[in-house]
Scaffold this motif. Structure first.
Motif, PDB file in Angstrom:
ATOM      1  N   LYS A   1      -0.712   1.706  -8.148  1.00 50.77           N
ATOM      2  CA  LYS A   1      -1.340   1.495  -9.458  1.00 50.77           C
ATOM      3  C   LYS A   1      -1.531   2.792 -10.234  1.00 50.77           C
ATOM      4  CE  LYS A   1      -6.107   1.302  -7.661  1.00 50.77           C
ATOM      5  NZ  LYS A   1      -7.256   0.396  -7.447  1.00 50.77           N
ATOM      6  N   GLU A   2      -1.527   3.935  -9.537  1.00 54.36           N
ATOM      7  CA  GLU A   2      -1.643   5.233 -10.211  1.00 54.36           C
ATOM      8  C   GLU A   2      -0.409   5.567 -11.042  1.00 54.36           C
ATOM      9  OE1 GLU A   2      -4.906   5.380  -7.344  1.00 54.36           O
ATOM     10  OE2 GLU A   2      -2.828   4.729  -7.157  1.00 54.36           O
ATOM     11  N   THR A   3       0.718   4.896 -10.778  1.00 57.64           N
ATOM     12  CA  THR A   3       1.973   5.242 -11.455  1.00 57.64           C
ATOM     13  C   THR A   3       2.191   4.469 -12.756  1.00 57.64           C
ATOM     14  OG1 THR A   3       3.240   3.580 -10.211  1.00 57.64           O
ATOM     15  CG2 THR A   3       3.063   5.779  -9.240  1.00 57.64           C
ATOM     16  N   VAL A   4       1.353   3.472 -13.021  1.00 59.01           N
ATOM     17  CA  VAL A   4       1.606   2.595 -14.177  1.00 59.01           C
ATOM     18  C   VAL A   4       0.372   2.432 -15.054  1.00 59.01           C
ATOM     19  CG1 VAL A   4       2.058   0.193 -14.842  1.00 59.01           C
ATOM     20  CG2 VAL A   4       3.487   1.288 -13.120  1.00 59.01           C
ATOM     21  N   ILE A   5       0.591   2.550 -16.357  1.00 62.14           N
ATOM     22  CA  ILE A   5      -0.399   2.144 -17.351  1.00 62.14           C
ATOM     23  C   ILE A   5       0.110   0.826 -17.907  1.00 62.14           C
ATOM     24  CG2 ILE A   5      -1.550   2.722 -19.521  1.00 62.14           C
ATOM     25  CD1 ILE A   5      -0.923   5.690 -18.887  1.00 62.14           C
ATOM     26  N   ASN A   6      -0.574  -0.258 -17.593  1.00 65.14           N
ATOM     27  CA  ASN A   6      -0.093  -1.598 -17.928  1.00 65.14           C
ATOM     28  C   ASN A   6       0.320  -1.720 -19.390  1.00 65.14           C
ATOM     29  OD1 ASN A   6       0.336  -3.568 -16.010  1.00 65.14           O
ATOM     30  ND2 ASN A   6      -1.817  -4.101 -15.806  1.00 65.14           N
TER      31      ASN A   6
ATOM     32  N   LYS B   1       1.714  -3.801 -13.540  1.00 67.30           N
ATOM     33  CA  LYS B   1       1.204  -3.946 -12.180  1.00 67.30           C
ATOM     34  C   LYS B   1       0.966  -5.434 -11.938  1.00 67.30           C
ATOM     35  CE  LYS B   1      -1.944  -0.939 -13.485  1.00 67.30           C
ATOM     36  NZ  LYS B   1      -3.073   0.022 -13.565  1.00 67.30           N
ATOM     37  N   VAL B   2       1.546  -5.957 -10.844  1.00 68.68           N
ATOM     38  CA  VAL B   2       1.385  -7.376 -10.530  1.00 68.68           C
ATOM     39  C   VAL B   2       0.573  -7.532  -9.245  1.00 68.68           C
ATOM     40  CG1 VAL B   2       3.536  -8.018 -11.674  1.00 68.68           C
ATOM     41  CG2 VAL B   2       3.578  -7.455  -9.237  1.00 68.68           C
ATOM     42  N   THR B   3       0.122  -8.743  -9.003  1.00 70.79           N
ATOM     43  CA  THR B   3      -0.666  -9.028  -7.809  1.00 70.79           C
ATOM     44  C   THR B   3       0.195  -8.854  -6.558  1.00 70.79           C
ATOM     45  OG1 THR B   3      -1.935 -10.643  -9.080  1.00 70.79           O
ATOM     46  CG2 THR B   3      -2.149 -10.740  -6.679  1.00 70.79           C
ATOM     47  N   VAL B   4      -0.349  -8.172  -5.562  1.00 67.53           N
ATOM     48  CA  VAL B   4       0.396  -7.916  -4.323  1.00 67.53           C
ATOM     49  C   VAL B   4       0.714  -9.222  -3.596  1.00 67.53           C
ATOM     50  CG1 VAL B   4      -1.683  -7.596  -2.892  1.00 67.53           C
ATOM     51  CG2 VAL B   4       0.460  -6.452  -2.248  1.00 67.53           C
ATOM     52  N   LYS B   5       1.903  -9.317  -3.030  1.00 66.18           N
ATOM     53  CA  LYS B   5       2.402 -10.461  -2.256  1.00 66.18           C
ATOM     54  C   LYS B   5       2.560 -11.728  -3.095  1.00 66.18           C
ATOM     55  CE  LYS B   5       0.185  -8.781   1.994  1.00 66.18           C
ATOM     56  NZ  LYS B   5      -0.683  -9.125   3.154  1.00 66.18           N
ATOM     57  N   ASP B   6       2.556 -11.589  -4.419  1.00 71.05           N
ATOM     58  CA  ASP B   6       2.641 -12.747  -5.309  1.00 71.05           C
ATOM     59  C   ASP B   6       4.034 -12.810  -5.936  1.00 71.05           C
ATOM     60  OD1 ASP B   6       2.429 -14.667  -7.301  1.00 71.05           O
ATOM     61  OD2 ASP B   6       0.421 -14.057  -7.928  1.00 71.05           O
ATOM     62  N   VAL B   7       4.897 -13.644  -5.366  1.00 73.05           N
ATOM     63  CA  VAL B   7       6.282 -13.756  -5.829  1.00 73.05           C
ATOM     64  C   VAL B   7       6.342 -14.245  -7.271  1.00 73.05           C
ATOM     65  CG1 VAL B   7       8.481 -14.962  -5.478  1.00 73.05           C
ATOM     66  CG2 VAL B   7       7.178 -14.146  -3.499  1.00 73.05           C
ATOM     67  N   ASN B   8       5.508 -15.221  -7.603  1.00 73.54           N
ATOM     68  CA  ASN B   8       5.532 -15.793  -8.948  1.00 73.54           C
ATOM     69  C   ASN B   8       5.156 -14.769 -10.018  1.00 73.54           C
ATOM     70  OD1 ASN B   8       5.927 -18.178 -10.622  1.00 73.54           O
ATOM     71  ND2 ASN B   8       3.719 -18.097 -11.003  1.00 73.54           N
ATOM     72  N   SER B   9       4.148 -13.950  -9.707  1.00 70.64           N
ATOM     73  CA  SER B   9       3.721 -12.892 -10.620  1.00 70.64           C
ATOM     74  C   SER B   9       4.850 -11.885 -10.843  1.00 70.64           C
ATOM     75  CB  SER B   9       2.476 -12.202 -10.054  1.00 70.64           C
ATOM     76  OG  SER B   9       2.080 -11.136 -10.855  1.00 70.64           O
ATOM     77  N   LEU B  10       5.538 -11.525  -9.772  1.00 66.47           N
ATOM     78  CA  LEU B  10       6.666 -10.588  -9.846  1.00 66.47           C
ATOM     79  C   LEU B  10       7.806 -11.199 -10.658  1.00 66.47           C
ATOM     80  CD1 LEU B  10       7.662  -7.814  -8.734  1.00 66.47           C
ATOM     81  CD2 LEU B  10       8.601  -9.058  -6.781  1.00 66.47           C
ATOM     82  N   TYR B  11       8.106 -12.453 -10.398  1.00 65.47           N
ATOM     83  CA  TYR B  11       9.165 -13.190 -11.095  1.00 65.47           C
ATOM     84  C   TYR B  11       8.915 -13.242 -12.602  1.00 65.47           C
ATOM     85  CZ  TYR B  11      11.230 -17.576 -12.891  1.00 65.47           C
ATOM     86  OH  TYR B  11      11.860 -18.523 -13.654  1.00 65.47           O
ATOM     87  N   LYS B  12       7.674 -13.545 -12.999  1.00 66.10           N
ATOM     88  CA  LYS B  12       7.344 -13.657 -14.423  1.00 66.10           C
ATOM     89  C   LYS B  12       7.518 -12.330 -15.157  1.00 66.10           C
ATOM     90  CE  LYS B  12       4.199 -17.626 -14.277  1.00 66.10           C
ATOM     91  NZ  LYS B  12       2.784 -18.078 -14.432  1.00 66.10           N
ATOM     92  N   LYS B  13       7.138 -11.230 -14.499  1.00 62.20           N
ATOM     93  CA  LYS B  13       7.299  -9.922 -15.143  1.00 62.20           C
ATOM     94  C   LYS B  13       8.772  -9.500 -15.209  1.00 62.20           C
ATOM     95  CE  LYS B  13       3.201  -9.060 -16.500  1.00 62.20           C
ATOM     96  NZ  LYS B  13       2.949  -9.251 -17.942  1.00 62.20           N
ATOM     97  N   MET B  14       9.562  -9.928 -14.236  1.00 62.69           N
ATOM     98  CA  MET B  14      11.006  -9.677 -14.310  1.00 62.69           C
ATOM     99  C   MET B  14      11.594 -10.396 -15.519  1.00 62.69           C
ATOM    100  SD  MET B  14      12.199  -9.889 -10.322  1.00 62.69           S
ATOM    101  CE  MET B  14      11.979  -8.507  -9.186  1.00 62.69           C
ATOM    102  N   LEU B  15      11.150 -11.627 -15.740  1.00 63.29           N
ATOM    103  CA  LEU B  15      11.600 -12.378 -16.917  1.00 63.29           C
ATOM    104  C   LEU B  15      11.175 -11.676 -18.205  1.00 63.29           C
ATOM    105  CD1 LEU B  15      10.936 -16.140 -15.990  1.00 63.29           C
ATOM    106  CD2 LEU B  15      13.055 -14.825 -15.777  1.00 63.29           C
ATOM    107  N   TRP B  16       9.959 -11.104 -18.200  1.00 62.19           N
ATOM    108  CA  TRP B  16       9.482 -10.380 -19.388  1.00 62.19           C
ATOM    109  C   TRP B  16      10.421  -9.234 -19.720  1.00 62.19           C
ATOM    110  CZ3 TRP B  16       8.356  -5.542 -20.998  1.00 62.19           C
ATOM    111  CH2 TRP B  16       7.657  -5.406 -22.205  1.00 62.19           C
TER     112      TRP B  16
ATOM    113  N   HIS C   1       0.858  -1.194   0.000  1.00 58.99           N
ATOM    114  CA  HIS C   1       0.000   0.000   0.000  1.00 58.99           C
ATOM    115  C   HIS C   1       0.890   1.239   0.000  1.00 58.99           C
ATOM    116  CE1 HIS C   1       1.092   0.235   4.244  1.00 58.99           C
ATOM    117  NE2 HIS C   1       0.731  -1.024   4.353  1.00 58.99           N
ATOM    118  N   GLU C   2       0.414   2.305  -0.602  1.00 60.06           N
ATOM    119  CA  GLU C   2       1.153   3.573  -0.624  1.00 60.06           C
ATOM    120  C   GLU C   2       0.147   4.716  -0.652  1.00 60.06           C
ATOM    121  OE1 GLU C   2       4.477   4.180  -0.592  1.00 60.06           O
ATOM    122  OE2 GLU C   2       5.087   2.072  -0.633  1.00 60.06           O
ATOM    123  N   GLY C   3       0.642   5.938  -0.412  1.00 60.06           N
ATOM    124  CA  GLY C   3      -0.147   7.126  -0.701  1.00 60.06           C
ATOM    125  C   GLY C   3       0.004   7.377  -2.186  1.00 60.06           C
ATOM    126  N   LEU C   4       1.187   7.829  -2.552  1.00 57.32           N
ATOM    127  CA  LEU C   4       1.637   7.866  -3.943  1.00 57.32           C
ATOM    128  C   LEU C   4       3.158   7.896  -3.878  1.00 57.32           C
ATOM    129  CD1 LEU C   4      -0.469   9.053  -6.671  1.00 57.32           C
ATOM    130  CD2 LEU C   4       1.961   9.469  -6.983  1.00 57.32           C
TER     131      LEU C   4
END
Length: 336
Positions: free
Chosen positions: A268-273, A279-294, A242-245
């Motif tokens: 989510k205000e900082t990114v247009i997918n 933007k990946v699912t919060v607390k989801d390591v696999n989702s973060l990992y896959k986008k790093m690979l991308w 969570h953040e303010g901005l």
């Protein structure tokens, strides 16, 4: 630096990310003494504790003080599950309601936080102003040749995370995702800059040091001028809960970096997918990992995505735009 521009600074110790009756009462009365001594016309307070204790203090003053609270994020108070935490949440909600008794406007940094406060009937929608963050100096944070000379050790992709070592900043998810990436692309660099933390929300520094010893990440601690590190990075990562901005994301965007963050309030205000990042699912390591690979597999997209980031900041988040909005809100209060 504050003295140089004629700002008088004073210090009151505040225990953050913890609730201690003794420490919080001590802060409350120290703040009260400062207000009595300074006799301010306007008080601008931001983050939950200073907002609450300023608002409560003002109730005891007969002279009119214009109070402008700024909600820069709801923190961990509203994202709780355990019984004790729910009791604290209830306490915070009621303290906020009381502290807002004399306000005419409350400034928020994102729409999700506004909805949270309306949901719990903390503030009326008529008393709400939205100002997207505290802005970023686009003249200071820009992609200039000055920083190119320290660009990279190799042609590997470099990911950067800038945040205090707090669990809620997604540090642990970053470490785990980096570990997975290193198996497939061992030359990838993962940089972390940010101070250690001592709150209940702190990530154990030994855990970070362990990942560093294993060659997964590089940790640099607190850095006063982050521009060199942003320049070194190819992708900025903030897997926050969570953040303010987040100012860190905005600074990276201003320096033309793609952003990898979470689909939560503030971030989510900082990114247009697909445009300037993902933007990946919060607390989801696999989702973060896959986008790093991308990102590793799509290096050719970095320049275009980085320019999109800069454009978003110029259109919405520069200090020129944000300060103009804040000045108008303060002026309106004075004129009333």
């Amino acid at each position: 630096q504050l003295n140089d521009i004629g700002v008088i600074h004073d210090k009151i110790n505040l225990l953050t990310n913890k609730i201690s009756i003794f420490e919080d009462l001590n802060y409350f009365f120290n703040l009260r003494r400062k207000i009595k001594k300074i006799k301010p016309d306007i008080i601008i307070a931001y983050t939950i504790k200073p907002v609450v204790y300023t608002g409560l203090n003002i109730l005891f003053f007969r002279n009119k003080i214009i109070f402008i609270p700024m909600i820069t994020g709801v923190g961990h108070y509203f994202n709780v599950k355990r019984f004790r935490e729910k009791l604290i949440k209830l306490l915070v909600i009621n303290l906020l309601k009381i502290s807002f008794y004399k306000v005419s406007k409350v400034i928020f940094q994102n729409k999700d936080n506004i909805q949270t406060f309306i949901k719990y009937k903390i503030i009326s929608s008529k008393k709400i102003s939205l100002v997207e963050g505290s802005g970023v100096d686009v003249r200071k944070f820009k992609n200039i040749k000055k920083y190119k000379k320290i660009k990279k050790k190799s042609n590997s992709v470099t990911f950067l995370l800038m945040a205090r070592l707090q669990i809620d900043k997604g540090i642990i998810e970053f470490l785990k995702a980096a570990d997975l990436v290193k198996v497939v692309f061992p030359k990838t660099r993962f940089l972390i800059i940010g101070d250690k933390d001592v709150s209940n929300n702190a990530v154990d520094i030994k855990l970070v040091e362990n990942y560093e010893k294993r060659g997964v990440i590089e940790y640099f601690g607190f850095i006063s001028d982050v521009r060199n590190f942003i320049s070194m990075a190819d992708v900025f990562v903030l897997p926050s809960y969570h953040e303010g901005l987040p100012r860190s994301s905005l600074e990276a965007m201003s320096m033309e970096k793609p952003i990898l963050t979470t689909n939560v309030a503030g971030c989510k205000e900082t990114v247009i997918n697909g445009k300037n990042g993902f933007k990946v699912t919060v607390k989801d390591v696999n989702s973060l990992y896959k986008k790093m690979l991308w990102f590793i597999n799509n290096v050719s997209k970095f320049n275009e995505m980085g320019k999109e980031s800069r454009e978003i900041v110029l259109n919405r988040f520069s200090t020129d735009i944000i300060n103009k909005k804040l000045k108008k809100i303060i002026s309106d209060h004075i004129n009333d």
